[in-house]
Write a protein that holds these residues in place. Structure first.
Motif, PDB file in Angstrom:
ATOM      1  N   ALA A   1       0.857  -1.140  -0.017  1.00 12.07           N
ATOM      2  CA  ALA A   1      -0.072  -0.177  -0.132  1.00 12.07           C
ATOM      3  C   ALA A   1       1.012   1.178   0.048  1.00 12.07           C
ATOM      4  O   ALA A   1       1.906   1.147   0.560  1.00 12.07           O
ATOM      5  CB  ALA A   1      -0.982   0.015   1.240  1.00 12.07           C
ATOM      6  N   PRO A   2       0.422   2.229  -0.565  1.00  7.96           N
ATOM      7  CA  PRO A   2       1.236   3.459  -0.623  1.00  7.96           C
ATOM      8  C   PRO A   2       1.117   4.263   0.536  1.00  7.96           C
ATOM      9  O   PRO A   2       0.227   3.906   1.483  1.00  7.96           O
ATOM     10  CB  PRO A   2       0.551   4.315  -1.854  1.00  7.96           C
ATOM     11  N   LEU A   3       2.192   4.780   0.824  1.00 14.97           N
ATOM     12  CA  LEU A   3       2.059   5.806   2.094  1.00 14.97           C
ATOM     13  C   LEU A   3       1.577   7.230   1.690  1.00 14.97           C
ATOM     14  O   LEU A   3       1.718   7.662   0.465  1.00 14.97           O
ATOM     15  CB  LEU A   3       3.969   6.290   2.455  1.00 14.97           C
ATOM     16  N   VAL A   4       0.681   7.548   2.774  1.00 20.52           N
ATOM     17  CA  VAL A   4      -0.011   8.843   2.457  1.00 20.52           C
ATOM     18  C   VAL A   4       0.263   9.810   3.496  1.00 20.52           C
ATOM     19  O   VAL A   4      -0.156   9.499   4.808  1.00 20.52           O
ATOM     20  CB  VAL A   4      -1.256   8.625   2.100  1.00 20.52           C
ATOM     21  N   GLU A   5       0.628  11.098   3.255  1.00 19.83           N
ATOM     22  CA  GLU A   5       1.067  11.929   4.271  1.00 19.83           C
ATOM     23  C   GLU A   5      -0.348  12.794   4.368  1.00 19.83           C
ATOM     24  O   GLU A   5      -0.996  13.265   3.257  1.00 19.83           O
ATOM     25  CB  GLU A   5       2.023  12.894   3.836  1.00 19.83           C
ATOM     26  N   SER A   6      -0.678  13.574   5.395  1.00 24.56           N
ATOM     27  CA  SER A   6      -1.684  14.496   5.767  1.00 24.56           C
ATOM     28  C   SER A   6      -1.180  15.386   6.818  1.00 24.56           C
ATOM     29  O   SER A   6      -0.220  14.847   7.751  1.00 24.56           O
ATOM     30  CB  SER A   6      -2.797  13.921   5.652  1.00 24.56           C
ATOM     31  N   GLY A   7      -1.745  16.616   7.038  1.00 29.48           N
ATOM     32  CA  GLY A   7      -1.527  17.400   8.073  1.00 29.48           C
ATOM     33  C   GLY A   7      -0.650  18.694   7.871  1.00 29.48           C
ATOM     34  O   GLY A   7      -0.657  19.446   8.694  1.00 29.48           O
ATOM     35  N   GLY A   8      -0.224  18.726   6.702  1.00 28.39           N
ATOM     36  CA  GLY A   8       0.531  19.930   6.311  1.00 28.39           C
ATOM     37  C   GLY A   8      -0.537  21.266   6.421  1.00 28.39           C
ATOM     38  O   GLY A   8      -1.729  21.103   6.218  1.00 28.39           O
ATOM     39  N   GLY A   9       0.397  22.488   6.263  1.00 25.50           N
ATOM     40  CA  GLY A   9      -0.543  23.573   6.286  1.00 25.50           C
ATOM     41  C   GLY A   9       0.173  24.833   6.452  1.00 25.50           C
ATOM     42  O   GLY A   9       1.548  24.789   6.469  1.00 25.50           O
ATOM     43  N   SER A  10      -0.303  26.134   6.646  1.00 24.85           N
ATOM     44  CA  SER A  10       0.320  27.366   7.017  1.00 24.85           C
ATOM     45  C   SER A  10       0.270  27.591   8.360  1.00 24.85           C
ATOM     46  O   SER A  10      -1.151  27.794   8.907  1.00 24.85           O
ATOM     47  CB  SER A  10      -0.276  28.426   6.011  1.00 24.85           C
ATOM     48  N   VAL A  11       1.131  27.897   9.040  1.00 25.16           N
ATOM     49  CA  VAL A  11       1.034  28.270  10.423  1.00 25.16           C
ATOM     50  C   VAL A  11       2.180  29.560  10.476  1.00 25.16           C
ATOM     51  O   VAL A  11       2.965  29.902   9.718  1.00 25.16           O
ATOM     52  CB  VAL A  11       1.590  27.582  11.385  1.00 25.16           C
ATOM     53  N   GLN A  12       1.907  30.418  11.664  1.00 18.95           N
ATOM     54  CA  GLN A  12       3.036  31.373  12.080  1.00 18.95           C
ATOM     55  C   GLN A  12       4.062  31.215  12.872  1.00 18.95           C
ATOM     56  O   GLN A  12       3.847  29.677  13.438  1.00 18.95           O
ATOM     57  CB  GLN A  12       2.182  32.519  12.793  1.00 18.95           C
ATOM     58  N   THR A  13       5.383  31.394  12.944  1.00 18.67           N
ATOM     59  CA  THR A  13       6.227  31.364  13.733  1.00 18.67           C
ATOM     60  C   THR A  13       5.717  30.885  15.203  1.00 18.67           C
ATOM     61  O   THR A  13       4.956  31.610  15.790  1.00 18.67           O
ATOM     62  CB  THR A  13       7.286  32.434  13.923  1.00 18.67           C
ATOM     63  N   GLY A  14       6.239  29.782  15.754  1.00 18.07           N
ATOM     64  CA  GLY A  14       5.744  29.403  17.148  1.00 18.07           C
ATOM     65  C   GLY A  14       4.740  28.424  17.118  1.00 18.07           C
ATOM     66  O   GLY A  14       4.393  27.802  18.056  1.00 18.07           O
ATOM     67  N   GLY A  15       3.982  28.410  15.994  1.00 16.76           N
ATOM     68  CA  GLY A  15       2.966  27.325  15.923  1.00 16.76           C
ATOM     69  C   GLY A  15       3.168  25.876  15.702  1.00 16.76           C
ATOM     70  O   GLY A  15       4.457  25.579  15.795  1.00 16.76           O
ATOM     71  N   SER A  16       2.080  25.070  15.798  1.00 13.38           N
ATOM     72  CA  SER A  16       2.422  23.665  15.878  1.00 13.38           C
ATOM     73  C   SER A  16       1.689  22.959  14.487  1.00 13.38           C
ATOM     74  O   SER A  16       0.328  23.466  14.129  1.00 13.38           O
ATOM     75  CB  SER A  16       1.992  22.870  17.215  1.00 13.38           C
ATOM     76  N   LEU A  17       1.968  21.983  14.302  1.00 15.85           N
ATOM     77  CA  LEU A  17       1.207  21.067  13.116  1.00 15.85           C
ATOM     78  C   LEU A  17       1.735  19.610  13.642  1.00 15.85           C
ATOM     79  O   LEU A  17       2.649  19.280  14.124  1.00 15.85           O
ATOM     80  CB  LEU A  17       1.651  21.183  11.725  1.00 15.85           C
ATOM     81  N   ARG A  18       0.637  18.840  13.376  1.00 13.82           N
ATOM     82  CA  ARG A  18       1.083  17.412  13.274  1.00 13.82           C
ATOM     83  C   ARG A  18       0.684  16.631  11.901  1.00 13.82           C
ATOM     84  O   ARG A  18      -0.352  16.783  11.526  1.00 13.82           O
ATOM     85  CB  ARG A  18      -0.177  16.559  14.498  1.00 13.82           C
ATOM     86  N   LEU A  19       1.818  16.052  11.509  1.00 14.61           N
ATOM     87  CA  LEU A  19       1.611  15.534  10.275  1.00 14.61           C
ATOM     88  C   LEU A  19       1.441  13.919  10.440  1.00 14.61           C
ATOM     89  O   LEU A  19       1.615  13.407  11.686  1.00 14.61           O
ATOM     90  CB  LEU A  19       3.119  15.588   9.451  1.00 14.61           C
ATOM     91  N   THR A  20       0.547  13.447   9.791  1.00 17.98           N
ATOM     92  CA  THR A  20       0.208  11.988   9.709  1.00 17.98           C
ATOM     93  C   THR A  20       0.691  11.179   8.574  1.00 17.98           C
ATOM     94  O   THR A  20       0.517  11.717   7.436  1.00 17.98           O
ATOM     95  CB  THR A  20      -1.362  12.057   9.944  1.00 17.98           C
ATOM     96  N   CYS A  21       1.065  10.080   9.000  1.00 23.64           N
ATOM     97  CA  CYS A  21       1.246   9.204   7.504  1.00 23.64           C
ATOM     98  C   CYS A  21       0.604   7.778   7.759  1.00 23.64           C
ATOM     99  O   CYS A  21       0.700   6.952   8.543  1.00 23.64           O
ATOM    100  CB  CYS A  21       2.871   8.904   7.585  1.00 23.64           C
ATOM    101  N   GLN A  22      -0.405   7.359   6.685  1.00 22.83           N
ATOM    102  CA  GLN A  22      -0.860   6.285   6.490  1.00 22.83           C
ATOM    103  C   GLN A  22       0.032   5.343   6.019  1.00 22.83           C
ATOM    104  O   GLN A  22       0.577   5.547   5.066  1.00 22.83           O
ATOM    105  CB  GLN A  22      -2.191   6.439   6.002  1.00 22.83           C
TER     106      GLN A  22
END
Length: 125
Positions: free
Chosen positions: A1-22
């Motif tokens: 099965a392929p790997l699929v990322e999600s969760g990227g985006g635009s944030v300001q300095t100091g912000g947080s994101l959580r990337l997910t990989c199926q």
């Protein structure tokens, strides 16, 4: 099965994101899981790696800010990114491969055999 990322985006300095990989088929028994990134015009940079013996490694420039983890039941692994900086802006890729044994030798994330299409992270100042 392929790997699929999600969760990227635009944030300001100091912000947080959580990337997910199926990552179906890659998160049990012997495996190498990782994240790498590539900024426009730049080289790939290993970011974090999680090996099947539990060993975790991070690039110096993300230590203390990023955390790699996995949910074996869901066949997903994550990259929690806190205190983001403009220099973290890049396309982020998850990567994985199976190993014959638990704790088998793992190459850097950007040398793993399988990787996804990437998810874009943009951090503004």
């Amino acid at each position: 099965a392929p790997l699929v990322e999600s969760g990227g985006g635009s944030v300001q300095t100091g912000g947080s994101l959580r990337l997910t990989c199926q990552a179906s088929g890659y998160t049990s028994f012997g495996y190498c899981l990782g994240w790498f990134r590539q900024a426009p015009g730049g080289e790939t940079e290993p970011v974090a790696r999680l090996d099947s013996d539990g060993k975790i490694s991070y690039a110096d420039f993300v230590k203390g800010r990023f955390t790699i983890s996995k949910d074996e039941a869901k066949s997903i692994f994550y990259l929690q990114m806190n205190n983001l900086k403009p220099e973290d802006s890049a396309m982020y890729y998850c990567a994985a491969e199976r190993t014959l044994t638990i704790g088998g030798s793992c190459p850097p994330p950007d040398r793993l055999a399988n990787y996804g299409q990437g998810t874009l992270v943009t951090v503004s100042s």
